[in-house]
Design an enzyme around this catalytic site. Structure first.
Site, short mmCIF file in Angstrom:
data_model
loop_
_atom_site.label_atom_id
_atom_site.label_comp_id
_atom_site.label_asym_id
_atom_site.label_seq_id
_atom_site.Cartn_x
_atom_site.Cartn_y
_atom_site.Cartn_z
N GLY A 139 -0.49 -10.07 -54.23
CA GLY A 139 -1.69 -9.58 -54.93
C GLY A 139 -1.33 -8.36 -55.75
N SER A 153 -1.50 5.07 -49.33
CA SER A 153 -2.13 5.59 -50.56
C SER A 153 -2.18 7.11 -50.59
CB SER A 153 -3.55 5.02 -50.69
OG SER A 153 -4.36 5.50 -49.62
N ILE A 172 -0.95 -5.18 -54.86
CA ILE A 172 0.09 -4.33 -54.25
C ILE A 172 1.40 -5.12 -54.09
CG2 ILE A 172 0.72 -3.02 -52.18
CD1 ILE A 172 -2.32 -2.30 -51.96
N GLU A 176 -4.93 2.28 -34.40
CA GLU A 176 -4.53 3.47 -35.15
C GLU A 176 -5.37 4.64 -34.66
OE1 GLU A 176 -4.64 2.71 -39.35
OE2 GLU A 176 -3.12 1.15 -39.21
N ARG A 204 -2.24 -18.00 -50.56
CA ARG A 204 -3.07 -19.22 -50.66
C ARG A 204 -2.85 -19.94 -51.99
NH1 ARG A 204 -8.64 -16.48 -49.14
NH2 ARG A 204 -7.75 -15.08 -50.68
N VAL A 230 -9.31 -0.11 -50.46
CA VAL A 230 -9.34 -1.44 -51.07
C VAL A 230 -9.55 -2.50 -49.99
CG1 VAL A 230 -6.81 -1.79 -51.05
CG2 VAL A 230 -8.20 -2.98 -52.71
N GLY A 231 -9.03 -2.24 -48.79
CA GLY A 231 -9.24 -3.17 -47.68
C GLY A 231 -10.69 -3.08 -47.20
N ARG A 283 -2.27 -4.52 -42.86
CA ARG A 283 -3.09 -4.07 -41.73
C ARG A 283 -2.36 -4.43 -40.44
NH1 ARG A 283 -5.45 -1.24 -44.74
NH2 ARG A 283 -7.67 -1.21 -45.25
N HIS A 320 -0.18 5.22 -41.43
CA HIS A 320 -1.09 4.66 -42.45
C HIS A 320 -1.25 5.62 -43.65
CE1 HIS A 320 -4.70 1.72 -42.97
NE2 HIS A 320 -4.19 2.06 -44.15
P1 NDP Z 1 -5.27 -8.17 -53.29
O1 NDP Z 1 -6.58 -8.81 -53.02
O2 NDP Z 1 -4.84 -7.97 -54.70
O3 NDP Z 1 -4.13 -8.98 -52.56
C1 NDP Z 1 -4.33 -9.55 -51.30
C2 NDP Z 1 -3.33 -10.65 -51.14
O4 NDP Z 1 -3.52 -11.21 -49.85
C3 NDP Z 1 -3.49 -11.77 -52.15
O5 NDP Z 1 -2.28 -11.98 -52.81
C4 NDP Z 1 -3.84 -12.97 -51.30
O6 NDP Z 1 -3.22 -14.15 -51.74
C5 NDP Z 1 -3.22 -12.57 -49.97
N1 NDP Z 1 -3.76 -13.41 -48.91
C6 NDP Z 1 -5.05 -13.63 -48.59
N2 NDP Z 1 -5.12 -14.56 -47.61
C7 NDP Z 1 -3.84 -14.90 -47.34
C8 NDP Z 1 -3.25 -15.80 -46.43
N3 NDP Z 1 -3.99 -16.54 -45.62
N4 NDP Z 1 -1.90 -15.90 -46.40
C9 NDP Z 1 -1.13 -15.13 -47.23
N5 NDP Z 1 -1.65 -14.28 -48.13
C10 NDP Z 1 -2.97 -14.17 -48.17
O7 NDP Z 1 -5.31 -6.79 -52.51
P2 NDP Z 1 -4.36 -5.52 -52.68
O8 NDP Z 1 -3.00 -5.98 -53.05
O9 NDP Z 1 -5.01 -4.52 -53.52
O10 NDP Z 1 -4.35 -4.97 -51.16
C11 NDP Z 1 -3.83 -5.76 -50.13
C12 NDP Z 1 -4.05 -5.13 -48.79
O11 NDP Z 1 -3.21 -4.01 -48.62
C13 NDP Z 1 -5.45 -4.56 -48.54
O12 NDP Z 1 -6.34 -5.57 -48.15
C14 NDP Z 1 -5.21 -3.55 -47.45
O13 NDP Z 1 -5.37 -4.17 -46.20
C15 NDP Z 1 -3.76 -3.17 -47.62
N6 NDP Z 1 -3.58 -1.79 -48.05
C16 NDP Z 1 -2.89 -0.92 -47.25
C17 NDP Z 1 -2.65 0.36 -47.64
C18 NDP Z 1 -1.91 1.30 -46.78
O14 NDP Z 1 -2.20 2.48 -46.82
N7 NDP Z 1 -0.95 0.84 -46.00
C19 NDP Z 1 -3.15 0.87 -48.93
C20 NDP Z 1 -3.88 -0.11 -49.69
C21 NDP Z 1 -4.07 -1.39 -49.25
P3 NDP Z 1 -4.09 -15.23 -52.54
O15 NDP Z 1 -4.49 -14.54 -53.80
O16 NDP Z 1 -3.17 -16.35 -52.73
O17 NDP Z 1 -5.25 -15.54 -51.66
C1 DGY Z 2 -6.87 0.79 -48.15
O1 DGY Z 2 -7.34 1.30 -49.19
O2 DGY Z 2 -7.24 -0.31 -47.72
C2 DGY Z 2 -5.79 1.55 -47.44
O3 DGY Z 2 -5.46 1.06 -46.22
C3 DGY Z 2 -5.92 3.04 -47.47
O4 DGY Z 2 -5.86 3.47 -48.77
#
Ligand code: NDP
Ligand code: DGY
Length: 319
Positions: A154, A287, A156, A265, A177, A75-76, A236, A284
């Protein structure tokens, strides 16, 4: 999918599907070496990549990618040069939603393991440090009656909040934001970042990595946290300044930290953070459930196919 003859390498396999597609597959769980990636993408109409593949101008140039498609098994998308990708009219598929539950679950597991010192306890049992029951031995911090702050409510972040509330969390703060209309479901209060950082007993980072969030958790941030606060990051690694985190943890500025993501990493085994008892580091695995990874794989393949066919992708990144 490929316009040119395939490159030969032990781990590249060429699959010719009936009629149209030639697929060049890196047939290993290990990441494709950069040089192999650069060679392998030449002339490709589509690319399915992992978050460990840096998709930058060099890769796009090597592929000569214009108006094509990239599908990432994540998703990232911070590993991709989005400005350049946009300029070239390349469509991008990704895997939102399908990994939300698994990642939220892992975040809660990491939070509890960190706050209740589970890894330390396991080690003490194994190494004979468990002498008897002692009133203050291996005490940690509980969620009941606490204030939890979620940075990035968001998909997650919201799923984490939903799971934490039933532990008796008294107040749920979040920052980002924009305020979220669905925050009411978890009685979430939208607050400035400084308020969240200074009032929370648990700070959970679940935002995307962007230029704005890079290094967000730095010395200034940790100095505002309570000495008894727990810091958790499953977004991240680059959202955190790790030198500042090390100082905060080793000086007692904050109580403990749990990280599922680091920079780099893998984190080198001699990294200072790994010397600290009050820091729990996971590789990491947010998921990493069999079913989630299977669904992510299917979704990213379908995104790629739809992109190649010029039809709607099941999950296309709009940027
Ligand atoms: P979303 O797009 O649903 O959520 C991202 C969130 O980041 C939003 O709530 C957004 O807030 C917030 N955000 C963006 N810019 C800022 C900022 N400047 N300050 C504070 N918050 C901010 O994505 P997901 O929830 O699906 O995923 C989030 C992240 O989790 C991914 O991008 C990835 O990096 C990470 N991830 C890690 C995993 C792991 O294995 N550890 C697995 C999956 C994901 P707003 O809407 O207000 O802009
Ligand atoms: C993602 O999807 O961004 C995670 O970091 C791995 O699933």
């Amino acid at each position: 999918m490929h316009r040119t003859p395939f490159h030969t390498h032990m781990k590249w396999r060429v699959i010719v599907t009936p009629c149209v597609l030639k697929v060049s597959l890196w047939d290993s769980d290990e990441p494709v070496p950069r040089a192999e990636l650069l060679k392998g993408v030449a002339g490709a109409h589509g690319l399915l990549c992992l978050l460990s593949d840096k998709i930058d101008t060099e890769v796009l140039d090597a592929a000569d990618m214009y108006y094509t498609v990239i599908s990432t098994l994540s998703v990232g998308f911070d590993h991709m040069a989005m400005d350049e990708i946009k300029k070239r009219g390349v469509r991008v598929g990704y895997t939102p939603d399908v990994l939300t539950d698994a990642t939220a679950e892992l975040t809660v597991a990491l939070l509890l393991a960190t706050a209740r010192r589970l890894p330390e306890g396991v080690v003490e049992v194994i190494n004979g440090g468990w002498s008897t029951w002692k009133p203050l031995w291996l005490c940690g911090y509980g969620l009941s009656g606490s204030t939890v702050g979620v940075i990035g409510l968001g998909r997650i972040g919201m799923a984490i909040a939903r799971r934490l509330k039933p532990f008796g969390v008294k107040k749920l703060l979040y920052s980002g934001r924009t305020a979220k209309s669905n925050a009411a479901e978890v009685e979430g209060e939208y607050v400035p970042l400084d308020t969240l950082v200074s009032e929370s007993d648990f700070v959970v980072v679940s935002c995307a990595l962007t230029p704005d969030t890079q290094g967000l958790c730095n010395k200034d941030f940790f100095c505002k946290m309570k000495n008894t606060a727990v810091f958790i990051n499953t977004s991240r690694g680059a959202v955190v300044n790790q030198e500042d985190l090390y100082q905060a943890l080793s000086s007692g500025q904050i109580a403990c930290a749990g990280l599922d993501v680091t920079t780099p990493e893998p984190l080198p085994t001699d990294h200072p953070l790994l010397t600290l008892k009050n820091c729990v580091v996971l590789p990491h695995i947010g998921s990493a459930t069999y079913s989630t990874r299977g669904i992510m794989a299917e979704l990213s393949a379908n995104n790629l196919l739809a992109g190649l066919q010029g039809t709607d992708m099941p999950s296309e990144l709009k940027f």
